[in-house]
Design a protein around this motif. Structure first.
Motif, PDB file in Angstrom:
ATOM      1  N   TRP A 284       0.811  -1.229   0.000  1.00 25.20           N
ATOM      2  CA  TRP A 284       0.000   0.000   0.000  1.00 25.20           C
ATOM      3  C   TRP A 284       0.840   1.273   0.000  1.00 25.20           C
ATOM      4  O   TRP A 284       0.401   2.307  -0.486  1.00 25.20           O
ATOM      5  CB  TRP A 284      -0.971   0.002   1.177  1.00 25.20           C
ATOM      6  N   THR A 285       2.070   1.212   0.507  1.00 27.05           N
ATOM      7  CA  THR A 285       2.908   2.415   0.534  1.00 27.05           C
ATOM      8  C   THR A 285       3.263   2.895  -0.878  1.00 27.05           C
ATOM      9  O   THR A 285       3.643   4.044  -1.059  1.00 27.05           O
ATOM     10  CB  THR A 285       4.201   2.192   1.332  1.00 27.05           C
ATOM     11  N   ARG A 286       3.122   2.027  -1.886  1.00 28.09           N
ATOM     12  CA  ARG A 286       3.404   2.421  -3.276  1.00 28.09           C
ATOM     13  C   ARG A 286       2.414   3.474  -3.777  1.00 28.09           C
ATOM     14  O   ARG A 286       2.651   4.101  -4.790  1.00 28.09           O
ATOM     15  CB  ARG A 286       3.320   1.210  -4.198  1.00 28.09           C
ATOM     16  N   VAL A 287       1.320   3.655  -3.058  1.00 28.00           N
ATOM     17  CA  VAL A 287       0.304   4.633  -3.467  1.00 28.00           C
ATOM     18  C   VAL A 287       0.689   6.043  -3.016  1.00 28.00           C
ATOM     19  O   VAL A 287       0.229   7.027  -3.591  1.00 28.00           O
ATOM     20  CB  VAL A 287      -1.080   4.228  -2.918  1.00 28.00           C
ATOM     21  N   ILE A 288       1.568   6.173  -2.048  1.00 27.71           N
ATOM     22  CA  ILE A 288       1.934   7.490  -1.516  1.00 27.71           C
ATOM     23  C   ILE A 288       2.402   8.450  -2.621  1.00 27.71           C
ATOM     24  O   ILE A 288       1.946   9.598  -2.649  1.00 27.71           O
ATOM     25  CB  ILE A 288       2.949   7.363  -0.371  1.00 27.71           C
ATOM     26  N   PRO A 289       3.258   8.041  -3.570  1.00 22.91           N
ATOM     27  CA  PRO A 289       3.661   8.988  -4.624  1.00 22.91           C
ATOM     28  C   PRO A 289       2.507   9.437  -5.521  1.00 22.91           C
ATOM     29  O   PRO A 289       2.598  10.455  -6.187  1.00 22.91           O
ATOM     30  CB  PRO A 289       4.698   8.209  -5.441  1.00 22.91           C
ATOM     31  N   LEU A 290       1.416   8.682  -5.527  1.00 35.37           N
ATOM     32  CA  LEU A 290       0.252   9.041  -6.341  1.00 35.37           C
ATOM     33  C   LEU A 290      -0.616  10.116  -5.691  1.00 35.37           C
ATOM     34  O   LEU A 290      -1.411  10.767  -6.372  1.00 35.37           O
ATOM     35  CB  LEU A 290      -0.614   7.804  -6.588  1.00 35.37           C
ATOM     36  N   LEU A 291      -0.493  10.288  -4.398  1.00 34.65           N
ATOM     37  CA  LEU A 291      -1.385  11.195  -3.677  1.00 34.65           C
ATOM     38  C   LEU A 291      -1.422  12.617  -4.234  1.00 34.65           C
ATOM     39  O   LEU A 291      -2.515  13.177  -4.372  1.00 34.65           O
ATOM     40  CB  LEU A 291      -1.054  11.195  -2.184  1.00 34.65           C
ATOM     41  N   PRO A 292      -0.305  13.238  -4.562  1.00 35.88           N
ATOM     42  CA  PRO A 292      -0.389  14.600  -5.107  1.00 35.88           C
ATOM     43  C   PRO A 292      -1.207  14.685  -6.396  1.00 35.88           C
ATOM     44  O   PRO A 292      -1.776  15.723  -6.701  1.00 35.88           O
ATOM     45  CB  PRO A 292       1.064  14.989  -5.366  1.00 35.88           C
ATOM     46  N   PHE A 293      -1.282  13.597  -7.139  1.00 33.52           N
ATOM     47  CA  PHE A 293      -2.021  13.579  -8.400  1.00 33.52           C
ATOM     48  C   PHE A 293      -3.485  13.203  -8.217  1.00 33.52           C
ATOM     49  O   PHE A 293      -4.356  13.730  -8.895  1.00 33.52           O
ATOM     50  CB  PHE A 293      -1.367  12.605  -9.391  1.00 33.52           C
ATOM     51  N   LEU A 294      -3.748  12.259  -7.314  1.00 29.51           N
ATOM     52  CA  LEU A 294      -5.106  11.740  -7.157  1.00 29.51           C
ATOM     53  C   LEU A 294      -5.864  12.348  -5.989  1.00 29.51           C
ATOM     54  O   LEU A 294      -7.086  12.366  -5.985  1.00 29.51           O
ATOM     55  CB  LEU A 294      -5.059  10.216  -7.007  1.00 29.51           C
ATOM     56  N   ALA A 295      -5.141  12.794  -4.982  1.00 27.49           N
ATOM     57  CA  ALA A 295      -5.761  13.398  -3.796  1.00 27.49           C
ATOM     58  C   ALA A 295      -4.853  14.529  -3.328  1.00 27.49           C
ATOM     59  O   ALA A 295      -4.116  14.386  -2.345  1.00 27.49           O
ATOM     60  CB  ALA A 295      -5.944  12.343  -2.702  1.00 27.49           C
ATOM     61  N   PRO A 296      -4.888  15.672  -4.010  1.00 25.21           N
ATOM     62  CA  PRO A 296      -3.921  16.749  -3.756  1.00 25.21           C
ATOM     63  C   PRO A 296      -3.818  17.201  -2.303  1.00 25.21           C
ATOM     64  O   PRO A 296      -2.747  17.580  -1.864  1.00 25.21           O
ATOM     65  CB  PRO A 296      -4.407  17.888  -4.656  1.00 25.21           C
ATOM     66  N   GLY A 297      -4.868  17.146  -1.536  1.00 22.30           N
ATOM     67  CA  GLY A 297      -4.810  17.582  -0.144  1.00 22.30           C
ATOM     68  C   GLY A 297      -4.288  16.524   0.816  1.00 22.30           C
ATOM     69  O   GLY A 297      -3.949  16.822   1.959  1.00 22.30           O
TER      70      GLY A 297
END
Length: 114
Positions: A87-100
């Motif tokens: 699940w930690t692989r999703v952290i780099p996606l956060l700025p793109f998918l969930a900016p806040g």
């Protein structure tokens, strides 16, 4: 042919053929990053993991031929990764998918250390 058609299901099928769960998560995460609109460079490593990663990235790039992000497909892949131990692989996606989300996660981390 799937790469020519930009078949997101082919990205998943190819990633699931990876040797290890970590390789699978890396391939899915890389494809999701591209689909979310991040600039992703393929690995120069010629190992099996790199081949899976490069193929998944090529499939994702074919899916976004016009250059616009496919955040819906990226979210679907991210949700799949979140259900795994990687699940930690999703952290780099956060700025793109969930900016806040990164700001809120940072605040949570600061609160834990108080």
């Amino acid at each position: 042919m799937a790469a020519v058609n930009g078949d997101i299901a082919a990205v998943r099928r190819h990633a699931h053929a990876a040797r290890t769960p970590d390789d699978r998560a890396t391939a899915l995460g890389t494809a999701a990053m591209h689909l979310a609109g991040a600039q992703v460079a393929p690995s120069a490593d010629s190992g099996a993991n790199a081949r899976v990663l490069r193929t998944c990235l090529a499939l994702a790039r074919a899916a976004t031929r016009d250059g616009s992000p496919d955040t819906e497909a990226a979210r679907g892949i991210a949700m799949e990764i979140l259900r795994s131990d990687a699940w930690t692989r999703v952290i780099p996606l956060l700025p793109f998918l969930a900016p806040g989300a990164p700001t809120r996660l940072g605040a949570m981390a600061r609160d834990v250390h108080r």
